[in-house]
Design an enzyme around this catalytic site. Sequence first.
Site, PDB file in Angstrom:
ATOM      1  N   SER A  40       0.823  -1.207  -0.150  1.00 22.90           N
ATOM      2  CA  SER A  40      -0.201  -0.088   0.058  1.00 22.90           C
ATOM      3  C   SER A  40       0.906   1.191   0.168  1.00 22.90           C
ATOM      4  O   SER A  40       1.158   2.028   0.997  1.00 22.90           O
ATOM      5  CB  SER A  40      -0.881   0.050   1.062  1.00 22.90           C
ATOM      6  OG  SER A  40      -0.156   0.061   2.460  1.00 22.90           O
ATOM      7  N   HIS A 155      -3.653  -5.903   2.545  1.00 22.90           N
ATOM      8  CA  HIS A 155      -2.638  -6.968   2.997  1.00 22.90           C
ATOM      9  C   HIS A 155      -3.348  -8.354   3.448  1.00 22.90           C
ATOM     10  O   HIS A 155      -2.592  -9.270   4.004  1.00 22.90           O
ATOM     11  CB  HIS A 155      -1.983  -6.322   4.434  1.00 22.90           C
ATOM     12  CG  HIS A 155      -1.089  -5.149   4.170  1.00 22.90           C
ATOM     13  ND1 HIS A 155      -0.560  -4.247   5.168  1.00 22.90           N
ATOM     14  CD2 HIS A 155      -0.603  -5.015   2.999  1.00 22.90           C
ATOM     15  CE1 HIS A 155       0.276  -3.702   4.623  1.00 22.90           C
ATOM     16  NE2 HIS A 155       0.380  -3.748   3.378  1.00 22.90           N
ATOM     17  N   GLN A 163      -6.548  -1.649   7.095  1.00 20.16           N
ATOM     18  CA  GLN A 163      -5.427  -2.076   7.003  1.00 20.16           C
ATOM     19  C   GLN A 163      -4.774  -3.007   8.182  1.00 20.16           C
ATOM     20  O   GLN A 163      -4.442  -3.882   8.259  1.00 20.16           O
ATOM     21  CB  GLN A 163      -4.288  -1.548   6.151  1.00 20.16           C
ATOM     22  CG  GLN A 163      -3.028  -2.078   5.740  1.00 20.16           C
ATOM     23  CD  GLN A 163      -2.142  -1.133   4.984  1.00 20.16           C
ATOM     24  OE1 GLN A 163      -2.324  -1.036   3.713  1.00 20.16           O
ATOM     25  NE2 GLN A 163      -1.422  -0.853   5.662  1.00 20.16           N
ATOM     26  N   GLU A 164      -4.623  -2.008   9.215  1.00 17.72           N
ATOM     27  CA  GLU A 164      -3.935  -2.640  10.472  1.00 17.72           C
ATOM     28  C   GLU A 164      -4.476  -2.082  11.904  1.00 17.72           C
ATOM     29  O   GLU A 164      -4.947  -0.936  11.916  1.00 17.72           O
ATOM     30  CB  GLU A 164      -2.464  -2.082  10.501  1.00 17.72           C
ATOM     31  CG  GLU A 164      -1.640  -2.316   9.151  1.00 17.72           C
ATOM     32  CD  GLU A 164      -0.296  -1.636   8.905  1.00 17.72           C
ATOM     33  OE1 GLU A 164       0.180  -1.035  10.022  1.00 17.72           O
ATOM     34  OE2 GLU A 164       0.181  -1.626   7.866  1.00 17.72           O
ATOM     35  N   GLU A 205       1.305  -9.244   7.147  1.00 15.26           N
ATOM     36  CA  GLU A 205       2.182  -9.080   8.284  1.00 15.26           C
ATOM     37  C   GLU A 205       2.016  -9.951   9.400  1.00 15.26           C
ATOM     38  O   GLU A 205       2.412  -9.506  10.745  1.00 15.26           O
ATOM     39  CB  GLU A 205       1.944  -7.438   8.839  1.00 15.26           C
ATOM     40  CG  GLU A 205       2.249  -6.447   7.630  1.00 15.26           C
ATOM     41  CD  GLU A 205       2.492  -5.101   7.899  1.00 15.26           C
ATOM     42  OE1 GLU A 205       1.854  -4.629   8.762  1.00 15.26           O
ATOM     43  OE2 GLU A 205       2.804  -4.284   6.924  1.00 15.26           O
ATOM     44  N   ASP A 243      -3.935   1.716  11.462  1.00 13.33           N
ATOM     45  CA  ASP A 243      -3.595   2.347  10.107  1.00 13.33           C
ATOM     46  C   ASP A 243      -4.506   1.910   9.174  1.00 13.33           C
ATOM     47  O   ASP A 243      -4.443   0.939   8.613  1.00 13.33           O
ATOM     48  CB  ASP A 243      -2.106   1.741   9.667  1.00 13.33           C
ATOM     49  CG  ASP A 243      -1.771   2.172   8.407  1.00 13.33           C
ATOM     50  OD1 ASP A 243      -2.409   3.091   7.816  1.00 13.33           O
ATOM     51  OD2 ASP A 243      -0.591   1.741   7.838  1.00 13.33           O
ATOM     52  N   GLU A 284      -2.773   6.161  11.758  1.00 10.89           N
ATOM     53  CA  GLU A 284      -2.221   6.528  10.572  1.00 10.89           C
ATOM     54  C   GLU A 284      -2.770   6.564   9.382  1.00 10.89           C
ATOM     55  O   GLU A 284      -3.797   5.614   9.236  1.00 10.89           O
ATOM     56  CB  GLU A 284      -1.037   5.392  10.876  1.00 10.89           C
ATOM     57  CG  GLU A 284      -0.043   5.527   9.605  1.00 10.89           C
ATOM     58  CD  GLU A 284       0.703   4.101   9.512  1.00 10.89           C
ATOM     59  OE1 GLU A 284       1.051   3.639  10.544  1.00 10.89           O
ATOM     60  OE2 GLU A 284       1.133   3.699   8.407  1.00 10.89           O
ATOM     61  N   ASP A 311       1.757   8.505   6.517  1.00  9.92           N
ATOM     62  CA  ASP A 311       2.718   7.532   5.951  1.00  9.92           C
ATOM     63  C   ASP A 311       2.750   7.799   4.380  1.00  9.92           C
ATOM     64  O   ASP A 311       3.542   8.367   4.025  1.00  9.92           O
ATOM     65  CB  ASP A 311       2.141   6.306   6.505  1.00  9.92           C
ATOM     66  CG  ASP A 311       2.605   4.924   5.682  1.00  9.92           C
ATOM     67  OD1 ASP A 311       3.875   5.188   5.036  1.00  9.92           O
ATOM     68  OD2 ASP A 311       2.336   4.035   5.605  1.00  9.92           O
ATOM     69  N   LYS A 336       9.901   5.123   6.920  1.00 11.04           N
ATOM     70  CA  LYS A 336      10.346   3.704   6.285  1.00 11.04           C
ATOM     71  C   LYS A 336      11.633   4.339   5.142  1.00 11.04           C
ATOM     72  O   LYS A 336      11.457   5.061   4.353  1.00 11.04           O
ATOM     73  CB  LYS A 336       9.248   3.464   5.166  1.00 11.04           C
ATOM     74  CG  LYS A 336       7.965   3.009   5.965  1.00 11.04           C
ATOM     75  CD  LYS A 336       6.901   2.712   5.008  1.00 11.04           C
ATOM     76  CE  LYS A 336       5.451   2.210   5.573  1.00 11.04           C
ATOM     77  NZ  LYS A 336       4.384   2.307   4.720  1.00 11.04           N
ATOM     78  N   HIS A 364       8.529  -0.945   9.409  1.00  5.28           N
ATOM     79  CA  HIS A 364       9.075  -2.126   8.481  1.00  5.28           C
ATOM     80  C   HIS A 364       7.982  -1.824   7.273  1.00  5.28           C
ATOM     81  O   HIS A 364       7.375  -1.085   7.066  1.00  5.28           O
ATOM     82  CB  HIS A 364       8.753  -3.440   8.841  1.00  5.28           C
ATOM     83  CG  HIS A 364       7.135  -3.861   9.221  1.00  5.28           C
ATOM     84  ND1 HIS A 364       6.689  -4.984   9.019  1.00  5.28           N
ATOM     85  CD2 HIS A 364       6.239  -2.850   9.166  1.00  5.28           C
ATOM     86  CE1 HIS A 364       5.199  -4.988   9.452  1.00  5.28           C
ATOM     87  NE2 HIS A 364       5.063  -3.467   9.517  1.00  5.28           N
ATOM     88  N   ARG A 365       7.945  -2.722   6.261  1.00  8.78           N
ATOM     89  CA  ARG A 365       7.223  -2.996   4.870  1.00  8.78           C
ATOM     90  C   ARG A 365       6.388  -4.111   5.120  1.00  8.78           C
ATOM     91  O   ARG A 365       6.991  -5.109   5.600  1.00  8.78           O
ATOM     92  CB  ARG A 365       8.173  -2.765   3.470  1.00  8.78           C
ATOM     93  CG  ARG A 365       8.687  -1.401   3.510  1.00  8.78           C
ATOM     94  CD  ARG A 365       7.940  -0.007   3.697  1.00  8.78           C
ATOM     95  NE  ARG A 365       6.634   0.012   2.951  1.00  8.78           N
ATOM     96  CZ  ARG A 365       6.560   0.730   1.852  1.00  8.78           C
ATOM     97  NH1 ARG A 365       7.596   1.546   1.643  1.00  8.78           N
ATOM     98  NH2 ARG A 365       5.241   1.379   1.207  1.00  8.78           N
ATOM     99  N   SER A 366       5.295  -4.329   4.264  1.00  9.09           N
ATOM    100  CA  SER A 366       4.420  -5.664   4.439  1.00  9.09           C
ATOM    101  C   SER A 366       5.260  -6.643   3.758  1.00  9.09           C
ATOM    102  O   SER A 366       5.038  -7.760   4.085  1.00  9.09           O
ATOM    103  CB  SER A 366       2.874  -5.359   3.601  1.00  9.09           C
ATOM    104  OG  SER A 366       3.250  -4.766   2.504  1.00  9.09           O
ATOM    105  N   LYS A 387       6.956   0.032  14.422  1.00  9.98           N
ATOM    106  CA  LYS A 387       5.918  -0.947  14.012  1.00  9.98           C
ATOM    107  C   LYS A 387       6.605  -2.131  13.186  1.00  9.98           C
ATOM    108  O   LYS A 387       7.300  -1.512  12.154  1.00  9.98           O
ATOM    109  CB  LYS A 387       4.534  -0.449  13.419  1.00  9.98           C
ATOM    110  CG  LYS A 387       4.707   0.156  11.944  1.00  9.98           C
ATOM    111  CD  LYS A 387       3.325   0.403  11.265  1.00  9.98           C
ATOM    112  CE  LYS A 387       3.378   0.711  10.053  1.00  9.98           C
ATOM    113  NZ  LYS A 387       1.981   0.959   9.645  1.00  9.98           N
TER     114      LYS A 387
HETATM  115  P1  PGA Z   1       3.086  -1.168   3.020  1.00  6.00           P
HETATM  116  O1  PGA Z   1       2.117  -1.078   4.431  1.00  6.00           O
HETATM  117  O2  PGA Z   1       4.602  -1.485   3.595  1.00  6.00           O
HETATM  118  O3  PGA Z   1       2.185  -2.476   2.220  1.00  6.00           O
HETATM  119  O4  PGA Z   1       3.057   0.079   2.348  1.00  6.00           O
HETATM  120  C1  PGA Z   1       2.771  -0.669   5.489  1.00  6.00           C
HETATM  121  C2  PGA Z   1       1.741   0.653   5.806  1.00  6.00           C
HETATM  122  O5  PGA Z   1       1.032   0.955   5.144  1.00  6.00           O
HETATM  123  O6  PGA Z   1       2.326   1.423   6.943  1.00  6.00           O
HETATM  124 ZN    ZN Z   2       0.774   2.933   6.783  1.00  5.14          ZN
END
Ligand code: PGA
Ligand code: ZN
Length: 420
Positions: A40, A155, A163-164, A205, A243, A284, A311, A336, A364-366, A387
């Site tokens: 994402s 994800h 998403q999170e 994740e 998130d 986020e 983000d 990131k 991190h990344r997914s 995270k």
């Molecule tokens: P991504 O997701 O690594 O797939 O971008 C992580 C996030 O959105 O924080």
């Molecule tokens: Zn994010």
Amino acid sequence: RISHLHAVEILDSRARPTLAVTLTTDDGTRVHAGVPSGASTGTREAVELRDGDRGRYHGQGVLAAVGHVNGEIARALTGRAFASAADVDRALIELDGTGTKARLGANAVVGVSLAVARAEAALAGRPLWAHLARIAGTEPRLPVPHFNVVNGGVHAPGDLDFQEFMLAPLGAPGLPEAVRAGAEIYTGLKALLSAGGHTTGLGDEGGFAPAVDRPEKVLELLVEAIDAAGYRPGRDGVALALDPAAGEFRAGDRYRVAGEELTSDQLIDRYEEIVERFPVWSIEDGLAEDDWDGWVRLTDRLGDRVQVMGDDIFVTDPAVITEAIDRRVGNSALIKVNQIGTVTETLEALRVCREAGYARMVSHRSGETEDAFIADLAVGTGCGQIKSGAPARGERVAKYNRLIEIGEEDRALPFGLTTG
Ligand code: PGA
Ligand code: ZN
């Protein structure tokens, strides 16, 4: 001096190719780095180079990026004397020449940048976190881990748009206790989901991906799981962080959540209700990256109660974050390294945030490898938050385990959120 630089195509945690970089210096110091990759992503992120050859890995191969490391970048960097890792990063940016790392590939550039920072720390005889603290001029500190225990959006399969859903043990007395809380609640949540007839399959994740579409339902389950594991839901115990990654459920000028079409203001109302009902302390990407006016209102409405964290909208870019600070967009930033492409620019983004009083969370990344660079980055820059997904799956746990090791390397390191 760099004597040898070598990249190879390896797999990330999503069965997609990525790069592993090995760097050797004149005195025989040898370091490695693995490159993460997002799903994402923000549109203004540094640009990954993918081969596009449909006959290999569905076009996702990275042989061209590998070729750039082993060819052009190796030729430009080996045998030359650089005063610092920052100088190498600047040479990489110049060599690429695009401003977005699109020519050499952000994946190639970031792999080399991570390896160079590691090599510099090794040559200085310091642990990476201590070295980064020295470069950044920051007080090192162990961050509060944010465990992503329910996965939705892009994800995970299913209809959950946010998403999170993260556990944030803000009240833990130390890092090992925070990790223990995350793990105990995660396993308890699994039992709770099973008992409720939900599936316990996992998202990218490592969080569970139950067939639930309303975010409030997930939040209810999480509060129940925190309670059942014997922890206190809230900032003095275990809080929650979201998130939504709202850019992924943007539909025209609306947001589509569990089948409903919401305006920015209706979605902000929804967040306000969530914040009032649940111990959510951080949101986020609550809105999309093209909705700056909405972000101003979101920050205005909720900014004194929760972290309003950017983000995809900030993409770890010091220039974008500076603009956001000017326009009062958000009050905190996700960080990131591969969004901007070099360690040096990442440290600059962190500095810009720090000076404006914006909170920071290293991420991190997914798509990940076992490389735990971000654990050292979070500790060294003293940002207080990290995270790295669920407290399960090797590529996620590698970061949390590295934090525990760092805590053992220096038992005097403070733990928890920063105040400034
Ligand atoms: P991504 O997701 O690594 O797939 O971008 C992580 C996030 O959105 O924080
Ligand atoms: Zn994010």
